[in-house]
Design a protein around this motif. Structure first.
Motif, short mmCIF file in Angstrom:
data_model
loop_
_atom_site.label_atom_id
_atom_site.label_comp_id
_atom_site.label_asym_id
_atom_site.label_seq_id
_atom_site.Cartn_x
_atom_site.Cartn_y
_atom_site.Cartn_z
N ASP A 118 0.82 -1.21 0.00
CA ASP A 118 0.00 0.00 0.00
C ASP A 118 0.85 1.26 0.00
O ASP A 118 0.35 2.35 0.00
CB ASP A 118 -0.91 0.01 1.24
N ARG A 120 2.69 2.38 -2.20
CA ARG A 120 2.89 3.06 -3.48
C ARG A 120 1.62 3.71 -3.97
O ARG A 120 0.71 3.02 -4.42
CB ARG A 120 3.38 2.08 -4.53
N PRO A 121 1.51 5.02 -3.86
CA PRO A 121 0.33 5.68 -4.41
C PRO A 121 0.30 5.43 -5.92
O PRO A 121 1.35 5.25 -6.53
CB PRO A 121 0.58 7.16 -4.13
N ASP A 122 -0.89 5.37 -6.51
CA ASP A 122 -0.92 5.07 -7.95
C ASP A 122 -1.04 6.32 -8.81
O ASP A 122 -1.21 6.23 -10.01
CB ASP A 122 -2.03 4.07 -8.27
N ARG A 123 -0.94 7.51 -8.18
CA ARG A 123 -1.00 8.76 -8.95
C ARG A 123 0.15 9.66 -8.51
O ARG A 123 0.57 9.61 -7.36
CB ARG A 123 -2.31 9.52 -8.66
N THR A 134 -1.52 15.06 -13.63
CA THR A 134 -1.51 13.88 -12.78
C THR A 134 -1.36 12.65 -13.66
O THR A 134 -2.14 12.43 -14.58
CB THR A 134 -2.82 13.80 -11.98
N SER A 136 0.27 8.30 -13.80
CA SER A 136 0.64 7.16 -12.95
C SER A 136 2.16 7.17 -12.78
O SER A 136 2.87 7.65 -13.66
CB SER A 136 0.17 5.86 -13.58
N PRO A 137 2.67 6.66 -11.67
CA PRO A 137 4.11 6.71 -11.42
C PRO A 137 4.93 6.10 -12.56
O PRO A 137 6.04 6.54 -12.82
CB PRO A 137 4.28 5.90 -10.14
N GLU A 138 4.36 5.10 -13.26
CA GLU A 138 5.10 4.46 -14.35
C GLU A 138 5.35 5.43 -15.50
O GLU A 138 6.32 5.32 -16.24
CB GLU A 138 4.34 3.24 -14.89
N GLU A 139 4.40 6.42 -15.66
CA GLU A 139 4.54 7.35 -16.78
C GLU A 139 5.50 8.50 -16.48
O GLU A 139 5.93 9.19 -17.39
CB GLU A 139 3.17 7.94 -17.14
N PRO A 155 5.26 9.01 -4.20
CA PRO A 155 5.07 7.88 -5.11
C PRO A 155 6.39 7.37 -5.71
O PRO A 155 6.44 6.24 -6.17
CB PRO A 155 4.17 8.44 -6.21
N ALA A 206 9.65 3.95 -11.40
CA ALA A 206 8.79 3.28 -10.43
C ALA A 206 9.32 1.88 -10.12
O ALA A 206 9.32 1.44 -8.98
CB ALA A 206 7.37 3.20 -10.97
#
Ligand code: ADP
Ligand code: MG
Length: 613
Positions: A118, A120-123, A134, A136-139, A155, A206
């Motif tokens: 939990d 890792r925030p997803d935004r 805003t 996602s961390p991957e982007e 994140p 990420a």
């Protein structure tokens, strides 16, 4: 509970059908020939037992080891043949209840570990072309600036570019005190920003972030769970054939001698059911898993059950000095230049250290306030435990200790009598002066060393630093046994010398992960601290402390001892009960009902014991 719904439904329906059929049969409301009852009982039997039967069939087809599913299958088919339909269903029903318990227990442990998930925030809010978007961390890309409001979780990993705040790092390090951070500080994903808004330049993707590394580690340690299982599996491989043989003997011998084969076959079948080692198979790995989970919530990552066992029996702990017993934040105490100015000497040394990630190098960079022109740098080579040699403006610059100077035949004799770590500096074989730096002992160190000694563990310090510095630190932290002026390879030799004496083992080595991977690997338990940045250290260690508080080591040992105690209790308890019921069965006092009650009872208690806090 949702994941277990299917199991629960199966168990409820089977229980209902079983009670219904027993009532119908016993009260004679329904009267059927034996095959009629057999067909009716086969419904709950197959409903609840299908998985077990299929598993057993697969094992037989693949000529695999005889395990508990085999025992169950033989025992219940035997019971059906004997006309004990209700018992056959009941044995399988209880086996399923046991398995359900196993699943719930394993889930609980897994959840406590994956509380980390939990983190890792997803935004994440990113500044792009002057506006806030805003994504996602991957982007998000490395180098972009993310904006973290007060109260938000980070994140991604990064370095603060604007603002200052207090961070709650407890989820990562188990440390309850908030850490204050300001511009230039590195911050890790998973921490909570408590007060001011921050702008943070992203430094890792990420997938590479601190939390991601922790998660990977935790998952790996969960996988090594299989390692301890093999012990149980090996045990089952020997155990099951013996039990099967005993059962065959029990079915045949007394029948021949005393007659009444049906009675002895029933005894033999119940022997098979009782002997199922499922309480052991289930509870032992679960106990390790739970212990590892408890440790991870306190910022201690343990890589597997084998390490837990070694930790619990630890005899010796060997400490590295710099960054382990001490902070590794050196402050410059004296600058003695020859023919250059103090600032020139310091900035030259700091520039030369550009490529190194040794605590000394980082401290020099901090102490030097003038900007460093990295374009002047040429090739560099770091000599572990000695220092660094680097081309600057085409000339070879050396920064390091006496060993390094001797290596390059530079005369560094001087009359400096300041205590501390001395860094000599030379340009093109010419001695240009030295810098004396001093480190601070971590406040937690003396207490941790004392706690370890009180629990009967021997403490040793190994360092590459000068003898005088080593002696001073050893005295202050209360370690009597130490060696100084060691190269990383010498540290391995010293450790091996220690480990040759059996009374010293298991032996742990604690280091900061900078240039001590070989020693970490060699020790029975390699412990690295506060260095999630160094992949080599993570690879090489068996245990990782997420912060650098040495008090976590006695804590880890206590947790490991508790876990091992639970394992021993479970083994002793289940073997005792098993043996008692076996004796009863051998003398004909036991039946399938008692047998399966005993087994499931032991299983449930052992599992509960395993997952207790
Ligand atoms: P420790 O055993 O205390 O962790 P190390 O083995 O890392 O110490 O280093 C031993 C000694 O080698 C240091 O005290 C220092 O004198 C020298 N040294 C090592 N790395 C460097 C470096 N990057 N720059 C200058 N000196 C260094
Ligand atoms: Mg070191």
């Amino acid at each position: 509970m949702k994941e277990h719904r299917e199991e629960l439904i199966k168990i409820s329906i089977t229980t209902f059908l079983l009670v219904l059929l027993i009532t119908l049969q016993q009260t004679k409301i329904l009267s059927l020939p034996f095959w009629g009852w057999l067909l009716l009982y086969l419904i709950p039997y197959l409903l609840i037992g299908w998985e077990v039967l299929r598993e057993a069939a697969e094992k037989i087809l693949h000529l695999d080891a005889l395990d508990e599913s085999f025992l169950m299958t033989v025992a219940t088919i035997g019971a059906l043949i004997l006309g004990e339909y209700a018992e056959a269903v009941f044995v399988l029903l209880f086996f399923s209840v046991g398995e359900l318990f196993e699943d719930i227990g394993a889930d609980r442990s897994r959840k406590s570990i994956s509380a980390l998930m939990d983190l890792r925030p997803d935004r994440v809010s990113i500044e792009r072309d002057g506006t806030l978007v805003t994504v996602s961390p991957e982007e998000a890309k490395i180098g972009e600036i993310m904006v973290i409001s007060a109260g938000d979780r980070l994140p991604l990993d990064g370095v603060i570019t604007e603002g200052s705040s207090a961070l709650d790092t407890s989820a990562l390090t188990g440390e309850s005190l908030p850490a204050s951070v300001q511009v230039g500080d590195a911050v890790a994903a998973g921490c909570i920003n408590l007060s001011g808004a921050l702008k943070v330049r992203i430094t890792s993707s990420a997938a590479e972030s601190t939390v991601a590394k922790i998660l990977k580690l935790v998952e790996e340690s969960a996988e090594t769970k299989a390692k301890s299982e093999t012990f149980i599996r090996r045990f089952a491989k020997v155990y099951t054939p013996i039990v099967v043989l005993l059962a065959v003997l029990l079915a045949i011998l007394p029948s021949v001698l005393f007659g009444n084969p049906q009675k002895w076959i029933t005894e033999a079948l119940s022997l098979l059911v009782i002997s199922c080692p499922c309480a052991l198979v289930v509870s032992v790995p679960l106990a390790y898993f739970n212990g590892i989970g408890m440790a991870s919530r306190r910022g201690i990552l343990v890589k597997g059950a084998a390490t837990v066992e070694e930790l619990a029996r630890l005899k010796t702990i060997v400490f590295d000095k710099t960054g382990t017993l001490t902070h590794g934040n050196f402050s410059v105490t004296v600058i003695h230049p020859n023919e250059v100015t103090e600032t020139e000497l310091l900035s030259l040394a700091a520039l030369a250290e550009s490529y190194s990630n040794h605590p000394i190098s980082l401290s020099l960079k901090n102490a030097c306030h003038s900007p460093l022109d990295r374009s002047r740098l040429g090739t560099a080579h770091e000599f572990s435990g000695e220092g660094i040699s680097v081309e600057i403006d085409g000339k070879t610059v050396l920064v390091g200790n006496e060993k390094l100077m001797q290596r390059f035949s530079v005369d560094c004799t001087n009359d400096c009598d300041h205590s501390g770590t001395v860094l000599h500096v030379a340009i093109a074989q010419q001695y240009v002066g030295h810098i004396v730096i001093a480190d601070e002992i971590k406040p937690s160190t003396p207490e941790a060393v004392q706690a370890l000694r009180q629990s009967g563990i021997q403490t040793v310090m190994l360092t590459g630093d000068r003898l005088s510095v080593a002696k001073d630190v050893a005295e202050k932290v209360g370690i009597a046994n130490f060696s100084a002026e060691l190269l990383p390879a010498d540290k391995v030799n010293k450790l091996e010398e220690l480990m040759q004496i059996p009374a010293n083992r298991p032996c742990a080595f604690v280091g900061d992960g900078i240039n001590d991977a070989p020693v970490l690997l060699r020790a029975d338990v390699g412990i690295s601290m506060g260095t999630l940045g160094s992949d080599a250290a993570i690879e090489a260690s068996d245990m990782i402390l997420l912060n650098d508080n040495l008090q976590k080591i006695p804590l880890a040992i206590r947790l490991a001892q508790k876990t091992c105690r639970i394992v021993r209790q479970n083994i002793a308890f289940s073997l005792t009960v098993k043996f008692a019921v076996l004796l009863l069965a051998l003398f004909g006092f036991s039946n399938l009902w008692i047998a399966s009650f005993a087994d499931v009872g032991v299983l449930v208690l052992a599992v509960l014991n395993s997952v207790r806090k």
